[in-house]
Design a protein around this motif. Structure first.
Motif, PDB file in Angstrom:
ATOM      1  N   SER A  15       0.921  -1.275   0.101  1.00 19.88           N
ATOM      2  CA  SER A  15       0.074  -0.101  -0.088  1.00 19.88           C
ATOM      3  C   SER A  15       0.886   1.255  -0.050  1.00 19.88           C
ATOM      4  CB  SER A  15      -1.063  -0.035   1.335  1.00 19.88           C
ATOM      5  OG  SER A  15      -0.225   0.011   2.262  1.00 19.88           O
ATOM      6  N   LYS A  16       2.188   1.016   0.059  1.00 19.37           N
ATOM      7  CA  LYS A  16       3.028   2.101   0.130  1.00 19.37           C
ATOM      8  C   LYS A  16       4.069   2.024  -0.826  1.00 19.37           C
ATOM      9  CE  LYS A  16       4.700   0.621   4.607  1.00 19.37           C
ATOM     10  NZ  LYS A  16       3.747  -0.073   5.118  1.00 19.37           N
ATOM     11  N   PRO A  17       4.171   2.233  -2.160  1.00 14.92           N
ATOM     12  CA  PRO A  17       5.174   1.942  -3.365  1.00 14.92           C
ATOM     13  C   PRO A  17       6.213   2.879  -2.982  1.00 14.92           C
ATOM     14  CG  PRO A  17       2.776   2.384  -4.360  1.00 14.92           C
ATOM     15  CD  PRO A  17       2.713   2.555  -2.886  1.00 14.92           C
ATOM     16  N   GLY A  18       7.559   2.427  -3.272  1.00 15.93           N
ATOM     17  CA  GLY A  18       8.789   3.037  -3.074  1.00 15.93           C
ATOM     18  C   GLY A  18       9.003   3.969  -4.242  1.00 15.93           C
ATOM     19  N   ALA A  19      10.386   3.871  -4.530  1.00 14.17           N
ATOM     20  CA  ALA A  19      11.031   4.736  -5.524  1.00 14.17           C
ATOM     21  C   ALA A  19      11.247   3.772  -6.951  1.00 14.17           C
ATOM     22  CB  ALA A  19      12.317   5.200  -5.135  1.00 14.17           C
ATOM     23  N   LEU A  59      -1.501   4.373  -0.755  1.00 14.08           N
ATOM     24  CA  LEU A  59      -1.371   5.948  -0.664  1.00 14.08           C
ATOM     25  C   LEU A  59      -0.952   6.684  -1.672  1.00 14.08           C
ATOM     26  CD1 LEU A  59       1.148   5.983   2.561  1.00 14.08           C
ATOM     27  CD2 LEU A  59      -1.012   6.990   2.304  1.00 14.08           C
ATOM     28  N   GLY A  60      -0.136   6.365  -2.514  1.00  9.81           N
ATOM     29  CA  GLY A  60       0.089   7.152  -3.801  1.00  9.81           C
ATOM     30  C   GLY A  60       0.891   6.370  -4.605  1.00  9.81           C
ATOM     31  N   TYR A  61       1.117   6.871  -5.956  1.00 12.86           N
ATOM     32  CA  TYR A  61       2.039   6.444  -6.926  1.00 12.86           C
ATOM     33  C   TYR A  61       3.091   7.398  -7.178  1.00 12.86           C
ATOM     34  CZ  TYR A  61      -1.214   2.320  -7.139  1.00 12.86           C
ATOM     35  OH  TYR A  61      -1.787   1.459  -6.815  1.00 12.86           O
ATOM     36  N   PRO A  62       4.166   7.351  -6.685  1.00 12.50           N
ATOM     37  CA  PRO A  62       5.178   8.420  -7.012  1.00 12.50           C
ATOM     38  C   PRO A  62       5.738   8.199  -8.587  1.00 12.50           C
ATOM     39  CG  PRO A  62       5.731   7.269  -4.877  1.00 12.50           C
ATOM     40  CD  PRO A  62       4.731   6.535  -5.553  1.00 12.50           C
ATOM     41  N   SER A  63       6.171   9.349  -9.104  1.00 12.73           N
ATOM     42  CA  SER A  63       6.508   9.113 -10.532  1.00 12.73           C
ATOM     43  C   SER A  63       7.687   8.091 -10.803  1.00 12.73           C
ATOM     44  CB  SER A  63       6.648  10.619 -11.130  1.00 12.73           C
ATOM     45  OG  SER A  63       7.978  11.158 -10.446  1.00 12.73           O
ATOM     46  N   SER A  64       8.622   8.001  -9.952  1.00  9.46           N
ATOM     47  CA  SER A  64       9.683   7.337  -9.962  1.00  9.46           C
ATOM     48  C   SER A  64       9.379   5.757 -10.095  1.00  9.46           C
ATOM     49  CB  SER A  64      10.660   7.236  -8.972  1.00  9.46           C
ATOM     50  OG  SER A  64      11.349   8.565  -8.689  1.00  9.46           O
ATOM     51  N   PHE A  65       8.314   5.295  -9.030  1.00  8.53           N
ATOM     52  CA  PHE A  65       7.590   4.149  -9.175  1.00  8.53           C
ATOM     53  C   PHE A  65       7.168   3.591 -10.529  1.00  8.53           C
ATOM     54  CE2 PHE A  65       6.033   0.350  -6.924  1.00  8.53           C
ATOM     55  CZ  PHE A  65       4.656   0.108  -7.850  1.00  8.53           C
ATOM     56  N   ARG A  95      -5.288   8.812 -11.266  1.00  6.03           N
ATOM     57  CA  ARG A  95      -4.130   7.900 -11.194  1.00  6.03           C
ATOM     58  C   ARG A  95      -4.187   6.818 -12.396  1.00  6.03           C
ATOM     59  NH1 ARG A  95      -4.784   5.056  -4.873  1.00  6.03           N
ATOM     60  NH2 ARG A  95      -3.738   6.872  -4.014  1.00  6.03           N
ATOM     61  N   LYS A  98      -2.628   9.073 -15.215  1.00  2.00           N
ATOM     62  CA  LYS A  98      -1.014   9.309 -14.910  1.00  2.00           C
ATOM     63  C   LYS A  98      -0.181   8.015 -15.340  1.00  2.00           C
ATOM     64  CE  LYS A  98       1.725  10.210 -10.675  1.00  2.00           C
ATOM     65  NZ  LYS A  98       1.620  10.468  -9.351  1.00  2.00           N
TER      66      LYS A  98
ATOM     67  N   VAL B 169      15.654   5.109   0.747  1.00  2.00           N
ATOM     68  CA  VAL B 169      14.267   5.692   0.527  1.00  2.00           C
ATOM     69  C   VAL B 169      13.331   4.763   1.460  1.00  2.00           C
ATOM     70  CG1 VAL B 169      12.110   5.687  -1.210  1.00  2.00           C
ATOM     71  CG2 VAL B 169      14.465   6.160  -1.956  1.00  2.00           C
ATOM     72  N   PRO B 171       9.704   3.786   2.340  1.00  4.71           N
ATOM     73  CA  PRO B 171       8.268   4.223   2.458  1.00  4.71           C
ATOM     74  C   PRO B 171       7.576   4.068   3.695  1.00  4.71           C
ATOM     75  CG  PRO B 171       9.273   2.544   0.630  1.00  4.71           C
ATOM     76  CD  PRO B 171      10.351   2.898   1.642  1.00  4.71           C
ATOM     77  N   ILE B 192      -3.336  13.522  -0.248  1.00  5.56           N
ATOM     78  CA  ILE B 192      -2.477  12.662   0.374  1.00  5.56           C
ATOM     79  C   ILE B 192      -1.615  11.938  -0.734  1.00  5.56           C
ATOM     80  CG2 ILE B 192      -2.461  10.377   1.635  1.00  5.56           C
ATOM     81  CD1 ILE B 192      -5.229  11.382   2.733  1.00  5.56           C
ATOM     82  N   GLU B 193      -1.975  11.666  -1.951  1.00  8.68           N
ATOM     83  CA  GLU B 193      -1.176  10.989  -2.868  1.00  8.68           C
ATOM     84  C   GLU B 193      -0.022  12.075  -3.183  1.00  8.68           C
ATOM     85  OE1 GLU B 193      -2.968   9.019  -5.921  1.00  8.68           O
ATOM     86  OE2 GLU B 193      -0.842   8.828  -7.145  1.00  8.68           O
ATOM     87  N   TYR B 196       2.709  12.255  -0.230  1.00  6.91           N
ATOM     88  CA  TYR B 196       3.180  10.971  -0.126  1.00  6.91           C
ATOM     89  C   TYR B 196       4.239  10.560  -1.332  1.00  6.91           C
ATOM     90  CZ  TYR B 196       4.542   6.053  -0.265  1.00  6.91           C
ATOM     91  OH  TYR B 196       4.901   4.867  -0.213  1.00  6.91           O
ATOM     92  N   SER B 197       3.933  11.149  -2.309  1.00  6.65           N
ATOM     93  CA  SER B 197       4.828  11.043  -3.606  1.00  6.65           C
ATOM     94  C   SER B 197       6.013  11.790  -3.673  1.00  6.65           C
ATOM     95  CB  SER B 197       3.977  11.208  -5.065  1.00  6.65           C
ATOM     96  OG  SER B 197       2.965  10.315  -5.066  1.00  6.65           O
ATOM     97  N   ILE B 200       8.462  10.635  -1.495  1.00  2.00           N
ATOM     98  CA  ILE B 200       9.415   9.547  -1.995  1.00  2.00           C
ATOM     99  C   ILE B 200      10.296  10.029  -2.839  1.00  2.00           C
ATOM    100  CG2 ILE B 200       9.291   7.602  -3.695  1.00  2.00           C
ATOM    101  CD1 ILE B 200       8.291   6.751  -0.628  1.00  2.00           C
ATOM    102  N   GLU B 201       9.958  11.369  -3.631  1.00  2.00           N
ATOM    103  CA  GLU B 201      10.910  11.796  -4.717  1.00  2.00           C
ATOM    104  C   GLU B 201      11.993  12.483  -3.948  1.00  2.00           C
ATOM    105  OE1 GLU B 201      10.721  10.809  -7.603  1.00  2.00           O
ATOM    106  OE2 GLU B 201       8.689  10.272  -7.944  1.00  2.00           O
ATOM    107  N   GLN B 295       8.258  16.636 -10.827  1.00  2.65           N
ATOM    108  CA  GLN B 295       6.905  16.242 -10.179  1.00  2.65           C
ATOM    109  C   GLN B 295       6.928  16.957  -9.022  1.00  2.65           C
ATOM    110  OE1 GLN B 295       4.701  12.417  -9.739  1.00  2.65           O
ATOM    111  NE2 GLN B 295       4.058  14.418 -10.102  1.00  2.65           N
TER     112      GLN B 295
END
Lengths: 109, 353
Positions: A15-19, A59-65, A95, A98, B169, B171, B192-193, B196-197, B200-201, B295
């Motif tokens: 539920s918490k994607p990284g980089a 939680l969210g999808y970072p662009s790096s992920f 989402r 994106k 990094v 999470p 929230i997205e 959070y993003s 991470i960045e 971003q």
């Protein structure tokens, strides 16, 4: 085309994607690509079907992920092929947009 | 059978110790130690060596307005002066007792630098503000978890201060920080997205770009402060690496030359940075890299971020307006600061462009 595979990212991955890369830390895009996305994608292509990707409860999808997983898949397999065999489901249309945008244009402008 | 010589040695040592403790000097020093201990807000880093005890401690007084975003150059001067003295082997007291104002970003800057100064091996002293309100802000921040102090101050559970030592990094820390921010506010899933993003960045950028020599060589610090009285949450995220402008690749050939022979100041590269023209210096997967900072910049425009600043090298940028200031001092690292208002107004949207 029928859905023959599915991935619920929150339940099957995190539920918490990284980089982007595995060496950066946990739940990276690279790990997701190698452990789940690519194997299921290849299987769906063999079966002539689609992979349903459920994006909710994360939680969210970072662009790096996104870049390290869907972007990389698009570069390796081709954007058209990827979009043909992937389907997205989410309450949050942004989402989906994106990720599709990344698949269509995985390289920097 | 007990050795008679060791018993004799022990007795002699004990007699010497008891004699020392009965002297006037010893009693006075013990009295002073107890006085400082009772005051409770003194901290230190590194043990003092015998050589240092002969040197007088430099008492470095902090700028009256101890706020990094609003008073950047003064705070940098304060820290650099201390750093220079420590490098020369002089013990330093970073004295913030008499400051008139304090902001959370200054606390983040202070702790990140003080812990990095440990490597000089010279003793560092410090204290808390005398003003009760500022003292409460300072002592509840989590600062005292990273220094030695006779008195322990529990950080408030409304705040989060984390210093990443494994250069990764994380999470789970991004999640913790995001949830803490959300507990003080009324944020949508999109908000929230974005939050959070961004975390991470920022962590990923530190991992890859903060050091010129090696990946994963720089630590980062995050400090989330929930000001429930004013309904504002502030976040500071920084690394003490080389700064963005020193670590990126210039696409424009002429600018590459100009940077190498410093004919061009970093401030003129700000527009390139804000428009995503500055690329990653990493060769592997270079074509898909370089999306982190764009971003962050894109998210900074969202209305629920009340303020969003970036300070790196000699430049301070207001990411919401694009305004840039050139600093007199170089900040070797990257510092992000943003503020969120806990209660959104009804007409505020959160669409990302």
């Amino acid at each position: 085309m029928k859905v023959t595979q599915s991935i619920d990212i929150a339940k099957e991955f995190s539920s918490k994607p990284g980089a982007r890369y595995k060496y950066e830390g946990d739940f990276s895009g690279q790990l997701f690509l190698e452990s789940l996305l690519l194997p299921k994608f290849d299987k769906a292509v063999q079966e002539g079907g689609k992979v349903l990707i459920i994006l909710d409860d994360v939680l969210g999808y970072p662009s790096s992920f996104i870049s390290g997983s869907f972007g990389k898949l698009s570069i390796d397999k081709g954007a058209d092929q990827v979009l043909k065999h992937l389907e997205f489901e989410s309450k949050n249309q942004m989402r989906i947009d994106k990720i599709i945008s990344e698949i269509q244009n995985p390289k920097k402008k | 059978m007990p050795n008679p010589n060791s018993a004799k040695t022990h007795i002699l040592r004990r007699q010497r110790s008891q004699h020392k403790k009965s002297t006037k000097n010893f009693k006075q020093r013990r009295k002073n130690r107890l006085k400082h201990w009772k005051r409770g807000n003194i901290f230190s880093l590194n043990r003092s060596s015998r050589k240092e005890r002969d040197l007088e401690t430099l008492n470095l007084v902090a700028p009256q307005h101890f706020k990094f975003i609003e008073n950047t150059d003064s705070v940098l001067t304060f820290i650099k002066t201390g750093k220079k003295a420590l490098m020369e082997g002089l013990p330093v007291r970073f004295d913030i007792s008499k400051i008139q104002s304090l902001s959370p970003d200054a606390i983040a800057i202070l702790i990140s630098h003080l812990t990095s100064f440990r490597s000089y091996g010279t003793t560092i002293y410090g204290n808390a503000p005398d003003d009760e309100e500022m003292k409460e802000l300072f002592t509840s921040s989590g600062f005292y978890n990273y220094v030695n102090s006779h008195k322990k101050f529990e950080p408030s559970d409304k705040n989060l201060m984390h210093k990443e030592s494994n250069f990764k990094v994380k999470p789970e820390i991004a999640e913790k920080a995001t949830m803490l921010i959300n507990s003080n506010g009324d944020y949508s899933e999109d908000n929230i997205e974005a939050i959070y993003s961004i975390f991470i960045e920022m962590m990923s950028n530190t991992h890859h770009h903060a050091s010129l020599n090696k990946f994963g060589n720089s630590k980062w610090v995050i400090y989330v402060y929930n000001d429930t009285k004013n309904e504002i949450t502030s976040v500071s995220f920084l690394d003490l690496g080389v700064g963005i402008f020193k670590s990126v690749v210039m696409k424009n050939y002429l600018k590459k030359i100009a940077i190498k022979f410093p004919l061009v100041r970093n401030i003129i590269l700000v527009d390139d940075l804000l428009s995503g023209k500055i690329g990653s210096r990493i060769d592997v997967d270079n074509e898909i890299r370089g999306k982190g900072i764009p971003q962050i910049i894109s998210y900074s425009k969202l209305p629920f971020f009340k303020k969003f600043y970036l300070i790196t090298n000699e430049v301070k940028i207001n990411l919401k307006t694009g305004e840039k200031d050139e600093l007199r001092n170089n900040f070797g690292g990257t510092f992000y600061y943003f503020e969120l208002c806990s209660k959104l107004k009804n007409n505020e949207s959160n669409t990302v462009n």
